[in-house]
Design a protein around this motif. Sequence first.
Motif, short mmCIF file in Angstrom:
data_model
loop_
_atom_site.label_atom_id
_atom_site.label_comp_id
_atom_site.label_asym_id
_atom_site.label_seq_id
_atom_site.Cartn_x
_atom_site.Cartn_y
_atom_site.Cartn_z
N ARG A 184 -62.49 14.32 17.64
CA ARG A 184 -61.16 13.84 17.24
C ARG A 184 -61.21 13.20 15.85
O ARG A 184 -60.30 13.39 15.04
CB ARG A 184 -60.63 12.85 18.27
CG ARG A 184 -59.16 12.46 18.04
CD ARG A 184 -58.60 11.85 19.29
NE ARG A 184 -57.24 11.33 19.13
CZ ARG A 184 -56.13 12.06 19.27
NH1 ARG A 184 -56.21 13.35 19.54
NH2 ARG A 184 -54.93 11.51 19.14
N LEU A 185 -62.27 12.48 15.57
CA LEU A 185 -62.39 11.84 14.26
C LEU A 185 -62.35 12.86 13.14
O LEU A 185 -61.85 12.58 12.04
CB LEU A 185 -63.69 11.03 14.20
CG LEU A 185 -63.89 10.12 13.00
CD1 LEU A 185 -62.87 8.98 13.00
CD2 LEU A 185 -65.30 9.56 12.97
N ALA A 186 -62.87 14.05 13.40
CA ALA A 186 -62.95 15.09 12.37
C ALA A 186 -61.66 15.87 12.21
O ALA A 186 -61.58 16.73 11.32
CB ALA A 186 -64.08 16.05 12.71
N ALA A 187 -60.64 15.57 13.00
CA ALA A 187 -59.39 16.34 12.95
C ALA A 187 -58.17 15.44 12.78
O ALA A 187 -57.21 15.52 13.56
CB ALA A 187 -59.25 17.18 14.22
N PRO A 188 -58.13 14.59 11.76
CA PRO A 188 -57.00 13.65 11.63
C PRO A 188 -55.67 14.34 11.39
O PRO A 188 -54.61 13.76 11.66
CB PRO A 188 -57.41 12.78 10.44
CG PRO A 188 -58.32 13.66 9.63
CD PRO A 188 -59.08 14.45 10.65
N GLN A 189 -55.70 15.57 10.90
CA GLN A 189 -54.45 16.29 10.65
C GLN A 189 -53.66 16.49 11.93
O GLN A 189 -52.44 16.69 11.89
CB GLN A 189 -54.74 17.64 9.98
CG GLN A 189 -55.47 18.66 10.83
CD GLN A 189 -56.98 18.47 10.88
OE1 GLN A 189 -57.51 17.51 10.30
NE2 GLN A 189 -57.67 19.37 11.56
N ALA A 190 -54.33 16.44 13.06
CA ALA A 190 -53.66 16.66 14.34
C ALA A 190 -53.00 15.41 14.89
O ALA A 190 -51.98 15.50 15.59
CB ALA A 190 -54.65 17.23 15.36
N TRP A 191 -53.58 14.25 14.62
CA TRP A 191 -53.14 13.04 15.35
C TRP A 191 -52.78 11.86 14.45
O TRP A 191 -52.14 10.91 14.92
CB TRP A 191 -54.22 12.59 16.33
CG TRP A 191 -55.60 12.41 15.70
CD1 TRP A 191 -56.58 13.33 15.66
CD2 TRP A 191 -56.10 11.24 15.03
NE1 TRP A 191 -57.70 12.82 15.01
CE2 TRP A 191 -57.41 11.53 14.62
CE3 TRP A 191 -55.58 9.97 14.75
CZ2 TRP A 191 -58.21 10.62 13.92
CZ3 TRP A 191 -56.34 9.06 14.06
CH2 TRP A 191 -57.65 9.38 13.65
N LEU A 192 -53.18 11.87 13.19
CA LEU A 192 -52.92 10.69 12.34
C LEU A 192 -51.45 10.61 11.98
O LEU A 192 -50.90 11.54 11.37
CB LEU A 192 -53.78 10.77 11.08
CG LEU A 192 -53.69 9.56 10.14
CD1 LEU A 192 -54.30 8.32 10.80
CD2 LEU A 192 -54.39 9.86 8.82
N PRO A 193 -50.76 9.52 12.31
CA PRO A 193 -49.34 9.41 11.94
C PRO A 193 -49.17 9.40 10.42
O PRO A 193 -50.02 8.93 9.68
CB PRO A 193 -48.93 8.05 12.55
CG PRO A 193 -49.94 7.78 13.62
CD PRO A 193 -51.22 8.38 13.12
N ARG A 194 -48.04 9.95 9.99
CA ARG A 194 -47.72 9.93 8.57
C ARG A 194 -47.03 8.62 8.22
O ARG A 194 -46.37 7.99 9.05
CB ARG A 194 -46.81 11.09 8.22
CG ARG A 194 -47.45 12.46 8.41
CD ARG A 194 -46.50 13.56 8.00
NE ARG A 194 -47.10 14.87 8.17
CZ ARG A 194 -46.49 16.02 7.86
NH1 ARG A 194 -45.24 15.98 7.39
NH2 ARG A 194 -47.12 17.15 8.04
N ASP A 195 -47.20 8.21 6.97
CA ASP A 195 -46.49 7.03 6.51
C ASP A 195 -45.00 7.29 6.54
O ASP A 195 -44.54 8.42 6.26
CB ASP A 195 -46.90 6.68 5.07
CG ASP A 195 -48.26 6.00 5.02
OD1 ASP A 195 -48.57 5.27 5.96
OD2 ASP A 195 -48.99 6.23 4.05
N PRO A 196 -44.20 6.28 6.88
CA PRO A 196 -42.74 6.48 6.86
C PRO A 196 -42.26 6.82 5.46
O PRO A 196 -42.81 6.35 4.46
CB PRO A 196 -42.19 5.14 7.36
CG PRO A 196 -43.30 4.16 7.24
CD PRO A 196 -44.58 4.92 7.29
N ALA A 197 -41.24 7.66 5.43
CA ALA A 197 -40.71 8.10 4.12
C ALA A 197 -40.05 6.93 3.39
O ALA A 197 -39.51 6.03 3.99
CB ALA A 197 -39.69 9.21 4.35
#
Length: 255
Positions: free
Chosen positions: A242-255
């Motif tokens: 999971r640590l190697a795949a942040p594109q799947a789970w890391l929330p984006r900063d609010p716009a």
Amino acid sequence: MLPTARAIRYVTPLREGGSLPGVVEADDLGTWVMKFRGAGQGLKVLVAEVIVGELARAIGLRVPELKAVELPEQIAKYEADEEVQDLLTASVGLNLGVDLLPGAFGYDASAPPDPDETATILWLDAFTANVDRTPNNPNLLRWHGQTWCIDHGAALYFHHSWPGKGSRPDRFAAQPFDSSTHIMRGVAKGLSETHERLSTHVTTALLEDVVGLVPDDWLEPAAGLDDPTAVRTAYVDNLVARLAAPQAWLPRDPA
């Protein structure tokens, strides 16, 4: 593994939530909130509490001290409350103790911690898939003007389904995290930078150390996971993936 103590007196139940934790005094002169092995959620909840709680501590968050607390049979035998007695009887043996923070009160979002801390809390919960940090149930305390993280038993849900498909490291790595109801969603910023900072610190060796704190007694075998060593390896493998795949789970900063 976790340091241990022995309960010498059951003080009172904490009638919040479904697991009915209780306050106990132990032979280390400490007072502990005991989370019981015999509660309905089972031993995996205690495992998640240790892994995620100690990982939180390792990345700089404040977490009450955790200790494995032995519950002797005689304490259960002489408890007058029938419901509590049943729980204590089912929990004779090693349970989880969480250091009682006297006078602490629940976090109400009126005084959020600094930006680095809010982002770290949200990152931790996204990484470990902890869905239980919402405005209705923050699982945060305020004590001596600081924020403390508690109650991580809802994280690492993949272990409830192993060794099935849902517990494969690639499945956990790709599982999105819905941060829309997270208590820190409106104040946490710089999550990409937070991931860059923390991902270099959360190494395989650190994860092995954290998982190694869990008592063998709590690591239930499953098909293909025949002993505590195999179960520990499965936890580490899932978290490393999971640590190697942040594109799947890391929330984006609010716009």
